[in-house]
Design an enzyme around this catalytic site. Structure first.
Site, mmCIF file in Angstrom:
data_model
loop_
_atom_site.group_PDB
_atom_site.id
_atom_site.type_symbol
_atom_site.label_atom_id
_atom_site.label_comp_id
_atom_site.label_asym_id
_atom_site.label_seq_id
_atom_site.Cartn_x
_atom_site.Cartn_y
_atom_site.Cartn_z
ATOM 1 N N THR A 1 -6.228 8.278 9.674
ATOM 2 C CA THR A 1 -5.966 7.071 8.871
ATOM 3 C C THR A 1 -5.916 5.804 9.736
ATOM 4 O O THR A 1 -5.523 4.746 9.252
ATOM 5 C CB THR A 1 -4.610 7.203 8.152
ATOM 6 O OG1 THR A 1 -3.598 7.362 9.146
ATOM 7 C CG2 THR A 1 -4.575 8.381 7.201
ATOM 8 N N GLY B 1 -6.489 2.475 11.322
ATOM 9 C CA GLY B 1 -7.250 1.284 10.911
ATOM 10 C C GLY B 1 -7.314 1.067 9.409
ATOM 11 O O GLY B 1 -7.993 0.152 8.931
ATOM 12 N N THR B 2 -6.584 1.878 8.641
ATOM 13 C CA THR B 2 -6.649 1.758 7.179
ATOM 14 C C THR B 2 -6.190 0.380 6.696
ATOM 15 O O THR B 2 -6.848 -0.244 5.861
ATOM 16 C CB THR B 2 -5.738 2.833 6.529
ATOM 17 O OG1 THR B 2 -6.060 4.077 7.112
ATOM 18 C CG2 THR B 2 -5.958 2.913 5.041
ATOM 19 N N GLY B 3 -5.052 -0.076 7.214
ATOM 20 C CA GLY B 3 -4.495 -1.361 6.759
ATOM 21 C C GLY B 3 -5.411 -2.525 7.109
ATOM 22 O O GLY B 3 -5.666 -3.401 6.265
ATOM 23 N N CYS B 4 -5.927 -2.511 8.356
ATOM 24 C CA CYS B 4 -6.834 -3.591 8.785
ATOM 25 C C CYS B 4 -8.071 -3.603 7.897
ATOM 26 O O CYS B 4 -8.523 -4.658 7.441
ATOM 27 C CB CYS B 4 -7.302 -3.366 10.225
ATOM 28 S SG CYS B 4 -5.989 -3.127 11.403
ATOM 29 N N LYS C 1 0.839 -1.201 0.000
ATOM 30 C CA LYS C 1 0.000 0.000 0.000
ATOM 31 C C LYS C 1 0.872 1.248 0.000
ATOM 32 O O LYS C 1 1.853 1.331 0.729
ATOM 33 C CB LYS C 1 -0.922 -0.035 1.221
ATOM 34 C CG LYS C 1 -1.884 -1.218 1.160
ATOM 35 C CD LYS C 1 -2.469 -1.562 2.494
ATOM 36 C CE LYS C 1 -1.427 -2.124 3.422
ATOM 37 N NZ LYS C 1 -1.962 -2.557 4.733
#
Ligand SMILES: Cc1ncc(COP(=O)(O)OP(=O)(O)O)c(N)n1
Ligand SMILES: Cc1nc(C(=O)O)sc1CCOP(=O)(O)O
Length: 497
Positions: free
Chosen positions: A212, A214-217, A178
């Site tokens: 941002t 929690g974006t990856g989860c 990402k």
């Protein structure tokens, strides 16, 4: 009711602050319409500013959750987030191999929180590389996580791709890195995907926000949810990308630190969807991409579009006033195909109609046909630049979000959206897309004329047309007509579209 067929597990830590971990995963999985089940690997005490305490779930409790779910709620896809201990990692790897493979497994290799706290045991990283990566359908590191996994700084697209390739060498089936923190990329953020046989980059304007968390989860869970619902990996990634883009635009502070990414539904506006960029140099052969848009068909409404396999039927339809047609001949001698392409092109000119040639782009070029229709695989071989320069129009088949973005990249004359309904006419690799998706694809296609295809007949033509497509392409609905029924059938379609 949510069917058993769309269960998505999340195996992750609890975030008491509500923005990341299990809490974010469940929100994202639900937003996609899948059913979330959870295995909690750790409890974290955190708020929007800091992580103050972490306790890993006991191995007994970890195992018990997995067994309980397996017994009654087996998954269609699994997202793995924070696995804080080596024993959880090794147990899960074995459990997955014995009881869950080949269920899609999306691994978000969480190791450090956004606020900088270490979330996993020291040896967890090595255990992840050794035991989990080789099982992963997809690994979704951000830049910091990729640096940890491959052990060198990531400060350019080149080092990012080297890092991703390293994870593939370790056995991961595919990697999505990402670009949220890839500030060298400037105002556009690129998520890079690579696997053994496909590579692409999804580009979006970078959203300037501090919120941002929690974006990856959420991204990994959205991908898992879409796959649980049956989407192929590349379509799941495109949808997750759009979901996060909308979530970042709508994100707000909740506590006094960075707020969580917002959980909406899959956004419909085209502006949240990424553009597909450079498959080259990531994959071997460079298709000859045209630098400019293909010649236009000069209307958004191509109307009834019969796809026929012989020149006689083509001629009859032209005589009835049909203005958009396709010659689609399979399995005939080359000389016969060439003769048919020439005749069809001449008839098209005579009746001032739009006659597209399926597959045989070199013949279409030779006889200067009005247009060609190509499938996604054909695009690799065709000399697109030559077709564009010769003014031959291009129609492109698509069967999902990813192929649609790939078609848009080429700036074709029209985009075909298939297959809407089941069809016996052709063996399809993809699923029927249905009317809801069709409506959405039309929206994303923006100003490019659209054609719906697959299972369309007079009984369903109105509901297909109501999705906003400009044209209905049909094989059987016209091809199977007795000659004396042809005129009434064409008139009936003309009343709909
Ligand atoms: C209008 C229209 N849409 C889709 C197709 C399918 O084309 P393609 O993917 O090239 O597959 P084949 O037709 O070759 O089986 C089409 N022909 N026309
Ligand atoms: C040739 C073809 N291409 C499709 C696609 O989705 O790309 S569906 C299709 C067959 C459409 O036949 P019918 O109108 O008889 O259902």
């Amino acid at each position: 009711m949510i069917s058993k067929r769309s269960i998505c597990w999340t195996i992750a830590g609890s975030d008491s602050g509500g923005g990341a971990g299990i809490q974010a995963d469940i929100a994202a999985i639900r937003a996609f319409g899948a059913y979330p089940c959870s295995v909690i690997t750790a409890i974290t005490a955190q708020n929007s500013l800091t992580v103050s305490h972490i306790e890993a779930t006991s191995l007994t409790m970890f195992k018990a959750q997995l067994s309980a779910l397996l017994e009654d709620l087996p998954p269609q896809a699994i997202k793995v987030g924070m696995l804080p201990t080596v024993e959880q990692i090794t147990h899960f790897a074995l459990f997955y191999q014995q009881s869950l493979q080949p269920t899609p497994l999306i691994i978000d290799p969480v190791a450090i929180s956004a606020s900088g706290s270490r979330l996993t045991e020291h040896h967890a990283l090595q255990a992840t590389l050794q035991h989990l990566l080789p099982l992963a359908t997809l690994v979704t590191p951000n830049i910091a996580e990729l640096e940890l996994l491959c052990g060198h700084p990531i400060d350019s697209d080149t080092s990012l791709l080297e890092g991703a390739r390293f994870l593939i060498q370790l056995g991961a089936n595919a990697v999505l890195v990402k670009g949220g923190h890839a500030h060298w990329q400037g105002e556009q953020a690129c998520d890079y995907f690579i696997s053994q046989d496909l590579a692409f980059c999804l580009q979006q304007p970078r959203v300037c926000t501090a919120h941002t968390h929690g974006t990856g989860c959420s991204m990994a869970s959205a991908i898992a949810a879409a796959m649980a619902l049956g989407d192929p990996i590349e379509d799941a990634i495109v949808q997750a990308n759009a979901y996060i883009a909308a979530g970042l635009v709508k994100a707000k502070a909740v506590g006094s630190g960075p707020g969580p990414v917002a959980h909406t539904q899959l956004p419909t506006p085209a502006r949240y969807f990424p553009s597909l960029q450079t498959l080259w140099p990531l994959i071997g052969d460079t298709p000859s991409i045209a630098q400019q848009a293909f010649a236009p068909v000069e209307t958004q409404q191509l109307g009834l579009y019969p796809v026929v396999d012989n020149v006689e039927r083509l001629r009859s339809l032209l005589e009835l006033g049909v203005t958009t047609l396709q010659l689609r001949i399979k399995h005939q001698a080359d000389v016969d195909i060439e003769a048919a392409v020439l005749q069809a092109t001449q008839l098209g000119n005579q009746y001032q109609a739009r006659v597209f040639i399926n597959d045989h782009w070199a013949l279409a070029l030779k006889y200067h046909a009005y247009g060609v229709h190509l499938g996604q695989e054909d695009l690799q071989q065709a000399d697109l630049a030559a077709l564009q320069q010769a003014g031959v129009r291009l129609g492109v088949s698509t069967h999902g979000y990813f192929e649609l973005l790939n078609a848009l990249r080429l700036r074709p004359s029209y985009i075909a959206l298939g297959h809407v309904f089941p069809t016996p006419t052709k063996v399809m690799k993809s699923r029927p897309q249905g009317l809801k998706r069709l409506r959405h694809y039309v929206q994303i296609s923006a100003n490019v004329p659209t054609v719906a295809i697959g299972g369309i007949n007079l009984d369903n033509a109105t509901e297909v047309a109501n999705c906003g497509v400009g044209s209905l392409a049909v094989v059987r609905a016209v091809g199977d007509c007795e000659s004396d029924q042809l005129a009434t059938t064409v008139e009936a379609f003309n009343r709909v579209i």
